[in-house]
Design an enzyme around this catalytic site. Structure first.
Site, PDB file in Angstrom:
ATOM      1  N   GLU A   1      53.551  63.437  15.321  1.00  0.00           N
ATOM      2  CA  GLU A   1      52.321  62.661  15.229  1.00  0.00           C
ATOM      3  C   GLU A   1      51.441  62.981  16.430  1.00  0.00           C
ATOM      4  O   GLU A   1      51.886  62.941  17.568  1.00  0.00           O
ATOM      5  CB  GLU A   1      52.643  61.170  15.187  1.00  0.00           C
ATOM      6  CG  GLU A   1      51.472  60.231  15.380  1.00  0.00           C
ATOM      7  CD  GLU A   1      50.343  60.466  14.389  1.00  0.00           C
ATOM      8  OE1 GLU A   1      49.186  60.483  14.828  1.00  0.00           O
ATOM      9  OE2 GLU A   1      50.632  60.648  13.182  1.00  0.00           O
TER      10      GLU A   1
ATOM     11  N   ARG B   1      47.269  46.946   7.474  1.00  0.00           N
ATOM     12  CA  ARG B   1      47.827  48.301   7.547  1.00  0.00           C
ATOM     13  C   ARG B   1      48.850  48.431   8.674  1.00  0.00           C
ATOM     14  O   ARG B   1      49.872  49.095   8.523  1.00  0.00           O
ATOM     15  CB  ARG B   1      46.707  49.328   7.739  1.00  0.00           C
ATOM     16  CG  ARG B   1      45.750  49.453   6.572  1.00  0.00           C
ATOM     17  CD  ARG B   1      44.781  50.596   6.771  1.00  0.00           C
ATOM     18  NE  ARG B   1      45.436  51.873   6.574  1.00  0.00           N
ATOM     19  CZ  ARG B   1      45.454  52.531   5.415  1.00  0.00           C
ATOM     20  NH1 ARG B   1      44.876  52.023   4.349  1.00  0.00           N
ATOM     21  NH2 ARG B   1      46.062  53.686   5.328  1.00  0.00           N
TER      22      ARG B   1
ATOM     23  N   TYR C   1      40.233  39.855   0.286  1.00  0.00           N
ATOM     24  CA  TYR C   1      41.496  39.195  -0.010  1.00  0.00           C
ATOM     25  C   TYR C   1      42.115  38.718   1.298  1.00  0.00           C
ATOM     26  O   TYR C   1      41.831  39.254   2.374  1.00  0.00           O
ATOM     27  CB  TYR C   1      42.457  40.129  -0.752  1.00  0.00           C
ATOM     28  CG  TYR C   1      42.551  41.523  -0.201  1.00  0.00           C
ATOM     29  CD1 TYR C   1      43.358  41.815   0.898  1.00  0.00           C
ATOM     30  CD2 TYR C   1      41.815  42.565  -0.779  1.00  0.00           C
ATOM     31  CE1 TYR C   1      43.433  43.106   1.406  1.00  0.00           C
ATOM     32  CE2 TYR C   1      41.883  43.848  -0.270  1.00  0.00           C
ATOM     33  CZ  TYR C   1      42.691  44.115   0.817  1.00  0.00           C
ATOM     34  OH  TYR C   1      42.754  45.384   1.323  1.00  0.00           O
TER      35      TYR C   1
ATOM     36  N   ASP D   1      46.735  62.038   1.345  1.00  0.00           N
ATOM     37  CA  ASP D   1      45.337  62.428   1.461  1.00  0.00           C
ATOM     38  C   ASP D   1      45.158  63.903   1.777  1.00  0.00           C
ATOM     39  O   ASP D   1      44.104  64.472   1.487  1.00  0.00           O
ATOM     40  CB  ASP D   1      44.653  61.603   2.547  1.00  0.00           C
ATOM     41  CG  ASP D   1      44.306  60.193   2.088  1.00  0.00           C
ATOM     42  OD1 ASP D   1      44.411  59.921   0.877  1.00  0.00           O
ATOM     43  OD2 ASP D   1      43.931  59.363   2.939  1.00  0.00           O
TER      44      ASP D   1
END
Length: 394
Positions: A32, A105, A219, A300
């Site tokens: 990462e 997230r 939401y 993605d």
């Protein structure tokens, strides 16, 4: 010791892929670029199709601890707030094997990260950038630029889960024609304390408001203490330039939407936002292939999509599960494994990319076309709307 599978990118897709591949018996090196694995952004939705995949990875209890399960989804006419249809999703677990869930997230990423850190087959390296790599004679040789310098890694395979602007994809397809293209739409995102929202919008339900040239989704998250609000508007390309405004407060954004004439209740919700972040939405050309030899793409990096079906993260999770299954079945040959994974996933992902784009057009209709759409939604009702999207969830 066998060479590892290297996964570039520790987002939702990369972490899920690491778990799925490790549970299939392969060593994984997850690299990462960021120094610390933490998700930016706000809330997002996980539909039953992705929920089942995460549960099969043994994450059900951890997911339940951080998720909120909306009891309904209200589709509203944006100019007066009229409810065109209410989708009762309180019992979809019995139908599709998992509920609709919404997450911050960061919370979902932490669930995945902790599971990966606890798996003996997974090694995670942060602050590490993927450099050049080559695939020769069934072996991937790559350079990882980390805090202690450049390291040469010999891998059995490389998975690019490094997002829409994927470095792995750029290596496989080094052409300008594959560059991301602005979609003509921008998302403005904010988290709003629930007590600041209009009382009618504080229930544990999701809402979709349809306006000419715009729509709004919101939401509750974190046990109902905050509300995730996303305002998506059609805007010209100039809004993606470096000089563009990167944030607006709620009253400014409400003024920005004045031409769409949002209902008073919706305008009040938007005005309660302290800061809406600006997220231009980009698309990329669809790929005929995701894999080449011992290199493949995921999430993605392979199939960026508009968020209008709430399936972006869900499809990355489906990719990860399919990759793990392919390793279980064909793990001796990485090239064959990647080819089988691609064959399993590429058609469905492409179909959802196209459907997501069409859904955005449908949401942003105006005039007589919008009136006809609203009549159709009323005629379908909540059950009909769920049935229309059952192909996504089953």
């Amino acid at each position: 010791m066998s060479a590892p599978i290297v996964i570039a990118g520790a987002g939702i897709g990369g972490l899920t892929a690491a778990l799925a591949v490790a549970q299939a018996g392969r060593r994984v090196h997850l690299i990462e670029r960021a120094a610390k694995i933490e998700e930016v952004g706000a809330g997002f939705q996980i539909a039953p199709n992705a929920g089942r995949a995460l549960a099969r990875l043994g994450l059900e209890e951890a997911l339940a601890a951080v998720a909120l399960e909306p009891q309904g989804i209200n589709v509203r006419r944006g100019r007066d707030g009229a409810v065109l249809a209410r989708l009762d999703v309180s019992d979809v677990r019995a139908q599709w094997g998992a509920p609709f869930r919404v997450f911050h997230r960061a919370d979902l990423q932490q669930v995945l990260l902790q599971a990966a850190l606890g798996h003996p087959q997974i090694e995670i390296r942060t602050g590490t950038r993927l450099g050049e790599f080559e695939d020769r004679d069934g072996v991937i040789r790559l350079r990882a630029h980390g805090p202690e310098g450049v390291e040469e890694i010999v891998a059995a395979g490389l998975v690019g889960a490094d997002g829409q602007r994927s470095a792995v994809r750029a290596h496989l397809l080094p052409t300008e024609r594959d560059a991301p293209v602005y979609s003509g739409r921008t998302a403005w995102r904010a988290l709003i304390p629930t007590e600041l929202a209009p009382p009618e919008l504080r229930a544990r339900e999701s809402h979709l408001w349809l306006l000419p040239g715009a729509h709004v989704v919101h939401y509750p998250l974190r046990d109902g203490s905050i509300i995730n609000v996303v305002v998506i508007v059609s805007e010209p390309p100039r809004h993606t330039e470096g000089a563009a405004i990167l944030a607006l407060d709620g009253p400014e954004l409400a003024r920005h939407l004045r031409r769409q004439q949002p209902a008073e209740m919706l305008a009040a919700l938007i005005e309660a936002g302290a800061s809406f972040r600006h997220w231009p939405l980009f698309a990329r050309p669809p790929l005929k292939r995701w894999s080449r030899g011992g290199v493949t793409l995921l999430g993605d990096a392979a199939h960026p999509m508009m968020p209008f079906l709430a399936q972006g993260a869900a499809q990355a999770i489906e990719d990860a599960e399919a990759l793990g299954l392919a390793f279980r079945q064909l793990g001796a040959s990485v090239e064959r494994t990647f080819a089988a994974y691609e064959a399993k996933r590429i058609g469905r992902a492409a179909k959802i990319v196209r459907a997501s784009w069409r859904q955005g057009e449908y949401f942003h209709l105006s005039g007589l076309a919008a009136s006809a759409r609203d009549l159709t939604i009323r005629a379908l009702g909540g059950r009909g709307m769920l049935a229309r999207n059952a192909w996504l969830y089953r």
